[in-house]
Design an enzyme around this catalytic site. Structure first.
Site, PDB file in Angstrom:
ATOM      1  CG  ASN A 169       3.476   0.159   2.597  1.00 56.39           C
ATOM      2  OD1 ASN A 169       4.371   0.591   2.507  1.00 56.39           O
ATOM      3  ND2 ASN A 169       2.990  -1.098   2.140  1.00 56.39           N
ATOM      4  N   GLY A 170       2.435  -2.389   4.862  1.00 60.35           N
ATOM      5  CA  GLY A 170       3.168  -3.401   5.556  1.00 60.35           C
ATOM      6  C   GLY A 170       2.251  -4.595   6.008  1.00 60.35           C
ATOM      7  N   GLY A 183      -0.991   1.099  -5.059  1.00 55.69           N
ATOM      8  CA  GLY A 183      -2.244   0.409  -4.894  1.00 55.69           C
ATOM      9  C   GLY A 183      -3.307   0.987  -5.661  1.00 55.69           C
ATOM     10  CE1 TYR A 193       6.482  -3.975 -11.148  1.00 54.76           C
ATOM     11  CE2 TYR A 193       5.880  -4.251  -9.042  1.00 54.76           C
ATOM     12  CZ  TYR A 193       5.574  -4.157 -10.364  1.00 54.76           C
ATOM     13  OH  TYR A 193       4.240  -3.880 -10.794  1.00 54.76           O
ATOM     14  CB  CYS A 253      -0.792  -0.212   1.367  1.00 53.74           C
ATOM     15  SG  CYS A 253      -1.912  -1.317   1.524  1.00 53.74           S
TER      16      CYS A 253
END
Ligand code: AMP
Length: 471
Positions: free
Chosen positions: A111-112, A37, A252, A5
């Site tokens: 995020n995670g 996201g 990426y 995210c």
């Protein structure tokens, strides 16, 4: 569930002649983080009395309209974009996540991925907590509320962090107090900067750039930042000997124009290409990227090898959700709609095709076949990361071990499956050198199968084991 995210937070405290509402600033920040996201997005603002939230499924511009955003009043707010992954795709899982409790409200965007999220949830459920979604974020929100009933925010956060195992970059609003925290190993990125009217915090610096702001620095691993009364307070809650920054952000995931932990992602990808050229030279006529993920590394490979950079594939930038009718011809159309070959550039050429990674191998196979069918004499695949041999438990939606092509095949085996004339992956040492951060401070779990935190059934990289040293 995997959570891949983007998060953002904004606080405005200076009077301006033409004030832009915080909700609108968050909208722009989330738009800049859209690559992190595409499944859902949400914004929560606080006006000093209560939080207000807008969230929905889809892309940022599809969810929010100007009138709705302007109606969200408040100088402080947080936002979130969520990735489309294997987890439940439903509105309950959209963030920010809000819990109201007797002293006020907590809003959280994460995020995670927590390794022990399910265990913590089971404990909380046994104590009578009720959950409406199935994300880790809700677990963190409940733990935080529990601690806030007894402690001040800093102590409460410290107590929550002691219980969490995994990766988390969080933006939090306790009532209208904005905070940002990064897990003690700093897996996922998080940074903050000034904007003309106050401060912004975001997963990537591009969000701060978009707000015309100035990046100040990364939130350090184990650090809690509180934006209070126009000041930035730093609380180093945990101080580990090593970090575990995710290498895949550089390979990426992050945008090339972001600066993460002091490294410009573009420069890292360029160095990846140069290293690849050093490690896997080949006699060829042109270096070509798989768009868009291979572009910067292909520029680096071209510089390193002195082989001309030329594009062989063109991506349709406006592709959204499309319908396809059954049948082979329609499938071909669907593929061509996404990506087409520039036949004149390719015909009769020996092509080095650069991509960032191979996960399942299906994309590489499809693209190499397209380039061959366009008349390439040879197609040599060069990959800007080492073979991905193990799953990610820490926030990148990779694939299960069964699906990872390099988990079961030798490099020659992968070469045969993707139908390349030759295949060269970057080495782990080459990647570490390109990133420019010491190997001990990086998470290379997906490349080695040894992880920096304890994961049931997996091996641990002992040197970097998290012990939770309080500062
Ligand atoms: P495949 O080998 O077919 O599974 O796909 C690999 C391609 O997907 C590469 O070209 C990457 O650019 C891209 N990719 C790698 N990791 C991810 C990820 N976590 N989510 C979405 N796409 C990814």
């Amino acid at each position: 569930m995997r959570e891949e995210c983007g998060v953002a937070g904004v606080v405005q405290f200076k009077e301006e002649t033409h004030p832009v509402p915080s909700a609108l600033r968050l909208y722009y920040a989330l738009y800049a983080l859209q690559h992190r996201g595409q499944e859902s997005a949400g914004i929560t603002v606080h006006d000093g009395r209560q939080p207000q939230t807008l969230k929905g499924m889809g892309l940022v511009p599809e969810i929010f309209d100007k009138d709705d955003l302007v109606s969200l009043k408040g100088d402080v707010g947080i936002g979130h974009v969520r990735y489309s992954t294997c987890g439940d795709s439903r509105i309950e899982n959209c963030q920010p996540f809000i819990v109201k409790y007797k002293s006020g409200s907590v809003a959280l965007a994460h995020n995670g991925n927590l390794v022990n999220g399910l265990d913590l949830r089971a404990q909380l459920e046994a104590e009578g907590h009720v959950f409406v979604a199935n994300s880790d974020t809700e677990v963190i929100a409940h733990l935080l509320v529990k601690e806030l009933l007894k402690y001040e925010p800093v102590e409460a956060l410290r107590n929550v962090m002691k219980q969490l195992n995994g990766s988390y970059s969080l933006v939090i609003m306790i009532d209208d107090l904005l905070m940002a925290v990064r897990d003690p190993l700093g897996f996922k990125p998080l940074c903050f900067g000034t904007i003309d009217s106050g401060y912004a915090v975001a997963s990537e610096s591009v969000a701060i750039d978009t707000l015309n702001g100035k990046l100040l620095r990364d939130v350090e691993p184990g650090e809690l930042i509180i934006f209070r009364d126009g000041e930035v307070e730093s609380h180093q809650l945990f101080d580990e000997k090593y970090s575990a920054h995710c290498v895949f952000e550089y390979v990426y995931f992050a945008r090339p124009d972001s600066i993460i932990d002091g490294q410009l992602v573009y420069r890292v990808r360029e160095r990846i290409g140069e290293k690849l050229a050093e490690e896997h030279p080949v006699d060829a006529d042109m270096v070509s990227p798989v768009p868009d993920s291979g572009i910067t590394s292909a520029i680096g490979y071209s510089k390193g090898s002195k082989i001309d950079y030329e594009e062989s594939l063109m991506k349709n930038r406006y592709i959204g959700r499309t319908f396809i009718l059954p049948g082979q011809a329609m499938r071909e159309t669907a593929v061509r709609l996404k990506m087409n070959t520039i036949n004149e550039n390719i015909k009769g050429k020996k092509v080095v095709l650069i991509d960032d990674s191979i996960v399942r191998g299906t994309t590489s196979r499809r693209i190499i076949d397209m380039v061959r069918n366009a008349g390439a004499e040879e197609v040599h695949a060069r990959i800007g990361s080492p073979p991905i041999v193990a799953p990610c438990y820490l926030g990148i939606d990779m694939a299960s071990r069964d699906e990872l092509i390099a988990a079961h095949k030798t490099i020659k085996g992968v070469e045969a499956v993707i139908n390349a004339d030759s295949l060269g992956y970057l080495s782990v040492d080459g990647l570490v050198a390109a990133i420019g951060i010491g190997r001990d401070d990086l998470c290379v779990g997906c490349l080695t199968g040894a992880y920096p935190v304890e994961i049931p059934g997996e091996s641990i990289c002992q040197r970097r084991q998290l012990k939770l040293h309080e500062f």
